[in-house]
Design a protein around this motif. Structure first.
Motif, PDB file in Angstrom:
ATOM      1  N   LEU A 127       0.830  -1.210   0.000  1.00 16.37           N
ATOM      2  CA  LEU A 127       0.000   0.000   0.000  1.00 16.37           C
ATOM      3  C   LEU A 127       0.863   1.257   0.000  1.00 16.37           C
ATOM      4  O   LEU A 127       0.505   2.264  -0.636  1.00 16.37           O
ATOM      5  CB  LEU A 127      -0.922   0.002   1.221  1.00 16.37           C
ATOM      6  CG  LEU A 127      -2.174  -0.865   1.136  1.00 16.37           C
ATOM      7  CD1 LEU A 127      -2.893  -0.908   2.484  1.00 16.37           C
ATOM      8  CD2 LEU A 127      -3.133  -0.347   0.058  1.00 16.37           C
ATOM      9  N   PHE A 128       1.995   1.226   0.707  1.00 11.94           N
ATOM     10  CA  PHE A 128       2.917   2.364   0.685  1.00 11.94           C
ATOM     11  C   PHE A 128       3.366   2.661  -0.748  1.00 11.94           C
ATOM     12  O   PHE A 128       3.424   3.820  -1.175  1.00 11.94           O
ATOM     13  CB  PHE A 128       4.149   2.077   1.554  1.00 11.94           C
ATOM     14  CG  PHE A 128       3.933   2.327   3.022  1.00 11.94           C
ATOM     15  CD1 PHE A 128       3.120   3.356   3.463  1.00 11.94           C
ATOM     16  CD2 PHE A 128       4.566   1.544   3.966  1.00 11.94           C
ATOM     17  CE1 PHE A 128       2.930   3.593   4.817  1.00 11.94           C
ATOM     18  CE2 PHE A 128       4.383   1.766   5.319  1.00 11.94           C
ATOM     19  CZ  PHE A 128       3.565   2.797   5.751  1.00 11.94           C
ATOM     20  N   ALA A 129       3.711   1.596  -1.485  1.00 12.49           N
ATOM     21  CA  ALA A 129       4.148   1.774  -2.869  1.00 12.49           C
ATOM     22  C   ALA A 129       3.017   2.325  -3.736  1.00 12.49           C
ATOM     23  O   ALA A 129       3.234   3.207  -4.586  1.00 12.49           O
ATOM     24  CB  ALA A 129       4.657   0.444  -3.432  1.00 12.49           C
ATOM     25  N   ILE A 130       1.803   1.806  -3.525  1.00 10.35           N
ATOM     26  CA  ILE A 130       0.641   2.296  -4.285  1.00 10.35           C
ATOM     27  C   ILE A 130       0.374   3.772  -3.984  1.00 10.35           C
ATOM     28  O   ILE A 130       0.092   4.568  -4.891  1.00 10.35           O
ATOM     29  CB  ILE A 130      -0.601   1.447  -3.963  1.00 10.35           C
ATOM     30  CG1 ILE A 130      -0.426   0.021  -4.506  1.00 10.35           C
ATOM     31  CG2 ILE A 130      -1.862   2.083  -4.532  1.00 10.35           C
ATOM     32  CD1 ILE A 130      -1.512  -0.939  -4.069  1.00 10.35           C
ATOM     33  N   MET A 131       0.488   4.146  -2.730  1.00 14.48           N
ATOM     34  CA  MET A 131       0.258   5.537  -2.348  1.00 14.48           C
ATOM     35  C   MET A 131       1.307   6.464  -2.953  1.00 14.48           C
ATOM     36  O   MET A 131       1.001   7.600  -3.333  1.00 14.48           O
ATOM     37  CB  MET A 131       0.227   5.665  -0.827  1.00 14.48           C
ATOM     38  CG  MET A 131      -0.982   4.992  -0.182  1.00 14.48           C
ATOM     39  SD  MET A 131      -0.897   4.928   1.623  1.00 14.48           S
ATOM     40  CE  MET A 131      -1.258   6.644   2.040  1.00 14.48           C
ATOM     41  N   SER A 132       2.544   5.990  -3.050  1.00 20.83           N
ATOM     42  CA  SER A 132       3.585   6.810  -3.674  1.00 20.83           C
ATOM     43  C   SER A 132       3.315   6.974  -5.172  1.00 20.83           C
ATOM     44  O   SER A 132       3.534   8.054  -5.735  1.00 20.83           O
ATOM     45  CB  SER A 132       4.959   6.186  -3.441  1.00 20.83           C
ATOM     46  OG  SER A 132       5.082   4.952  -4.118  1.00 20.83           O
ATOM     47  N   TYR A 133       2.833   5.914  -5.816  1.00 17.12           N
ATOM     48  CA  TYR A 133       2.481   5.998  -7.238  1.00 17.12           C
ATOM     49  C   TYR A 133       1.305   6.967  -7.442  1.00 17.12           C
ATOM     50  O   TYR A 133       1.286   7.738  -8.411  1.00 17.12           O
ATOM     51  CB  TYR A 133       2.107   4.616  -7.759  1.00 17.12           C
ATOM     52  CG  TYR A 133       1.630   4.594  -9.189  1.00 17.12           C
ATOM     53  CD1 TYR A 133       2.485   4.931 -10.237  1.00 17.12           C
ATOM     54  CD2 TYR A 133       0.317   4.239  -9.499  1.00 17.12           C
ATOM     55  CE1 TYR A 133       2.038   4.916 -11.549  1.00 17.12           C
ATOM     56  CE2 TYR A 133      -0.134   4.213 -10.809  1.00 17.12           C
ATOM     57  CZ  TYR A 133       0.727   4.552 -11.833  1.00 17.12           C
ATOM     58  OH  TYR A 133       0.290   4.539 -13.130  1.00 17.12           O
ATOM     59  N   ASN A 134       0.364   6.929  -6.530  1.00 16.33           N
ATOM     60  CA  ASN A 134      -0.768   7.855  -6.589  1.00 16.33           C
ATOM     61  C   ASN A 134      -0.303   9.300  -6.482  1.00 16.33           C
ATOM     62  O   ASN A 134      -0.771  10.171  -7.219  1.00 16.33           O
ATOM     63  CB  ASN A 134      -1.750   7.526  -5.465  1.00 16.33           C
ATOM     64  CG  ASN A 134      -2.905   8.505  -5.400  1.00 16.33           C
ATOM     65  OD1 ASN A 134      -3.743   8.567  -6.283  1.00 16.33           O
ATOM     66  ND2 ASN A 134      -2.943   9.298  -4.332  1.00 16.33           N
ATOM     67  N   ARG A 135       0.637   9.569  -5.576  1.00 17.48           N
ATOM     68  CA  ARG A 135       1.188  10.918  -5.440  1.00 17.48           C
ATOM     69  C   ARG A 135       1.956  11.330  -6.698  1.00 17.48           C
ATOM     70  O   ARG A 135       1.908  12.490  -7.123  1.00 17.48           O
ATOM     71  CB  ARG A 135       2.115  11.004  -4.226  1.00 17.48           C
ATOM     72  CG  ARG A 135       1.427  10.975  -2.877  1.00 17.48           C
ATOM     73  CD  ARG A 135       0.635  12.241  -2.622  1.00 17.48           C
ATOM     74  NE  ARG A 135      -0.703  12.174  -3.237  1.00 17.48           N
ATOM     75  CZ  ARG A 135      -1.436  13.198  -3.594  1.00 17.48           C
ATOM     76  NH1 ARG A 135      -0.969  14.427  -3.452  1.00 17.48           N
ATOM     77  NH2 ARG A 135      -2.627  13.052  -4.125  1.00 17.48           N
ATOM     78  N   TYR A 136       2.678  10.362  -7.277  1.00 15.30           N
ATOM     79  CA  TYR A 136       3.419  10.639  -8.505  1.00 15.30           C
ATOM     80  C   TYR A 136       2.473  11.086  -9.621  1.00 15.30           C
ATOM     81  O   TYR A 136       2.726  12.089 -10.310  1.00 15.30           O
ATOM     82  CB  TYR A 136       4.195   9.397  -8.933  1.00 15.30           C
ATOM     83  CG  TYR A 136       4.589   9.375 -10.389  1.00 15.30           C
ATOM     84  CD1 TYR A 136       5.644  10.154 -10.850  1.00 15.30           C
ATOM     85  CD2 TYR A 136       3.876   8.595 -11.303  1.00 15.30           C
ATOM     86  CE1 TYR A 136       5.994  10.154 -12.198  1.00 15.30           C
ATOM     87  CE2 TYR A 136       4.221   8.586 -12.643  1.00 15.30           C
ATOM     88  CZ  TYR A 136       5.278   9.373 -13.091  1.00 15.30           C
ATOM     89  OH  TYR A 136       5.603   9.367 -14.422  1.00 15.30           O
ATOM     90  N   LEU A 137       1.379  10.366  -9.807  1.00 14.68           N
ATOM     91  CA  LEU A 137       0.420  10.732 -10.850  1.00 14.68           C
ATOM     92  C   LEU A 137      -0.219  12.089 -10.573  1.00 14.68           C
ATOM     93  O   LEU A 137      -0.394  12.905 -11.483  1.00 14.68           O
ATOM     94  CB  LEU A 137      -0.665   9.662 -10.961  1.00 14.68           C
ATOM     95  CG  LEU A 137      -0.285   8.331 -11.598  1.00 14.68           C
ATOM     96  CD1 LEU A 137      -1.466   7.369 -11.556  1.00 14.68           C
ATOM     97  CD2 LEU A 137       0.171   8.524 -13.043  1.00 14.68           C
TER      98      LEU A 137
END
Length: 316
Positions: free
Chosen positions: A112-122
């Protein structure tokens, strides 16, 4: 397994000390647990009731809060019970159930941490396409993938351990059924299990960490290209809470789990595990709430709504 396993229960050493000190530990851990459950539960309720928080970032945050509640609940209640009990034991099945749920939830949290970072990137690097990419359906699939990924990654470790013979002693120098302390009780060669643990930990932690680092590298480069200082500050503010939580989670777990187990490091690992299983879940609600303007506004609105309801109910 039934023909080869002589041990039917394990003794969890915990934090042996005088009765008075153990009572202090009990009160501290109980308060930390109650605040953790309450804080994370309030975040979940707030995200689903406040329309201003109906966005992918807060959807992922609510799932993270649920994993925090579940993960700490797999460890702390048994710890509290053992502190007050003279017989600090856990059944064979209970030990492996605790092991499975704790590490399954921890693995889900890192994904989930990785997914949240990808969400912030987008959201920061590709804001125009963000609404079309991060749709409700995509968010749901990502969260389901995190849960399924955690389950698949941890399942081999549980199966391999459960099939090992445990002939005694049955004393685990820890407050829960952690990886290395449990493995050292097996009366057979454990190199295959240790290799599996190292590979799984390396893939999970460094894989999700690499994804997070790359995402944040692009985020930082994009932020520095923002012309106004106010715009840069606002962009940094939206990432600060997630970055702090990620640093705490990854830092402790990599130090404890991504290396071959050493018997002489058990005591330090026990202390560090307190931070990963008790302190970090306690701090995350404050990290995500106090450093996030939208969350603070949502808290204020919820408080005003509760006070208004209370005043209305007192009127004749």
């Amino acid at each position: 397994m039934g023909n080869t396993t002589a041990v039917t229960e394990f003794i969890l050493v915990g934090f042996p000390n005088s009765y008075e000190v153990e009572i202090v530990f009990f009160v501290m851990f109980l308060l930390a647990y109650l605040v953790t459950v309450l804080g994370n539960a309030l975040i979940i309720v707030l995200v689903y009731t406040d329309c201003h928080l109906h966005s992918p970032m807060y959807y992922f945050l609510s799932n993270l809060s649920f994993t925090e509640i579940s993960m700490t609940s797999s460890v702390v209640p048994k710890l509290l019970a053992n502190i007050l009990s003279e017989k600090k034991t856990i059944s064979f099945a209970g030990c492996f159930s605790q092991f499975y749920f704790y590490f399954f939830l921890a693995a889900t949290e890192f994904i989930l941490f990785a997914i949240m970072s990808y969400n912030r990137y987008l959201a920061i690097c590709d804001p125009l396409r963000y609404p079309t990419i991060m749709t409700e359906r995509v968010c749901s699939k990502l969260v389901i993938g995190a849960w399924v990924g955690g389950l698949i990654l941890i399942l081999p470790s549980v199966i391999l351990r459960a099939r090992l013979p445990y002939c005694g002693p049955n004393v685990i120098d820890h407050y829960f059924c952690d990886m290395a302390p449990l493995l050292h009780l097996a009366c057979t060669d454990i190199w295959i299990v240790e290799l599996n643990d190292f590979v799984v930990s390396f893939v999970l932690l460094f894989g999700s960490l690499a994804f997070t680092v790359v995402s944040y590298a692009w985020i930082i480069l994009t932020i520095f290209r923002i012309p106004s200082a106010q715009g840069r500050q606002k962009a940094f503010a939206t990432c600060a809470s997630h970055f702090i939580a990620v640093s705490l989670g990854f830092g402790i777990s990599i130090f404890v789990y991504v290396r071959p187990s050493e018997t002489n490091s058990m005591h330090s690992n026990k202390i560090l595990s307190v931070f990963s299983s008790i302190v970090t879940p306690l701090l995350n609600p404050f990290i995500f709430s106090l450093r996030n303007q939208q969350m603070k506004e949502a808290w204020k609105n919820a408080l005003h709504s509760c006070l208004g309801t209370a005043k209305e109910s007192r009127k004749p």
